[in-house]
Design a protein around this motif. Structure first.
Motif, PDB file in Angstrom:
ATOM      1  N   PHE A   7      19.770 153.604  68.800  1.00 15.46           N
ATOM      2  CA  PHE A   7      20.858 152.719  68.770  1.00 15.46           C
ATOM      3  C   PHE A   7      19.399 151.432  68.134  1.00 15.46           C
ATOM      4  N   VAL A   9      18.549 146.987  68.033  1.00 13.01           N
ATOM      5  CA  VAL A   9      18.572 145.888  68.054  1.00 13.01           C
ATOM      6  C   VAL A   9      18.968 144.732  66.815  1.00 13.01           C
ATOM      7  N   GLN A  52      25.572 140.530  68.139  1.00 12.21           N
ATOM      8  CA  GLN A  52      24.415 140.681  68.716  1.00 12.21           C
ATOM      9  C   GLN A  52      24.146 140.267  70.425  1.00 12.21           C
ATOM     10  N   PHE A  55      28.532 142.090  74.461  1.00 10.84           N
ATOM     11  CA  PHE A  55      27.657 143.696  74.792  1.00 10.84           C
ATOM     12  C   PHE A  55      28.698 144.866  74.912  1.00 10.84           C
ATOM     13  N   GLU A  58      27.104 148.016  70.010  1.00 12.21           N
ATOM     14  CA  GLU A  58      26.020 148.074  69.654  1.00 12.21           C
ATOM     15  C   GLU A  58      26.767 148.379  67.970  1.00 12.21           C
ATOM     16  N   LYS A  73      29.127 150.577  64.047  1.00 15.76           N
ATOM     17  CA  LYS A  73      29.296 149.892  65.244  1.00 15.76           C
ATOM     18  C   LYS A  73      30.423 150.616  66.043  1.00 15.76           C
TER      19      LYS A  73
END
Length: 167
Positions: A7, A9, A52, A55, A58, A73
């Motif tokens: 993952f 950010v 972003q 929730f 990701e 994604k």
């Protein structure tokens, strides 16, 4: 060195790279004009920063060492995943890759995550021109299914694949 998927950010350090790779991938798939339009609509910096804070979405990125190679994604939103005949589905969307090893790392890791989170279905929508992804999904036991999406746009229709997660 093997490729791993993890993952990430969405931050300034990677969003420019992600947008650039999306433009490159979809331009290769559709040609310059349509490819740039698709990348702008779905994977522009603005769109990436928008998601972003969602929730249910990701980003999973494949790496060779510390160098990013590909991404997708993971979308577990209830609205996108409803009406699929599953109690808890997850979508692998916007898969940006440039070789089979990256693609395999991403899909295998996404399946592990789906299993860990107790999703009973993983599904993917694919453009018919993306023959590499179609072949990879079939080799991993994904089955084609009929589904009608409500979104209408100037982009080619998609083909849908699904795989039930065994408990």
């Amino acid at each position: 060195m093997s490729k791993i998927a993890k993952f990430v950010v969405i931050i300034n350090d990677n969003v420019f790279w992600m947008e650039d790779k999306a433009v490159q991938f979809y331009t290769n798939l559709f040609g310059k004009d349509l490819g740039e339009k698709y990348a702008e609509k779905h994977l522009s910096q603005k769109e990436l920063f928008r998601i972003q804070n969602d929730f249910s979405i990701e980003i999973l990125m494949a790496y060779l060492g510390e160098t990013p190679q590909a991404y997708l994604k993971l979308d577990s939103s209830r609205i996108l995943n409803e009406n699929l005949g599953a109690s808890k589905a997850i979508n692998l969307g916007e898969i940006i890759y440039f070789d089979e090893e990256d693609l395999t790392a991403l899909i295998k890791r996404a399946e592990e995550i789906a299993f860990q989170r107790k999703h009973d279905l993983v599904w993917v929508k694919v453009f018919p021109a993306d023959t590499g992804l179609i072949e990879k999904l079939r080799s991993l036991d994904y089955e084609e299914f009929d589904w009608t999406e409500s979104a209408e746009d100037q982009f080619p229709e998609r083909i849908y694949f699904r795989k039930e997660m065994k408990k």
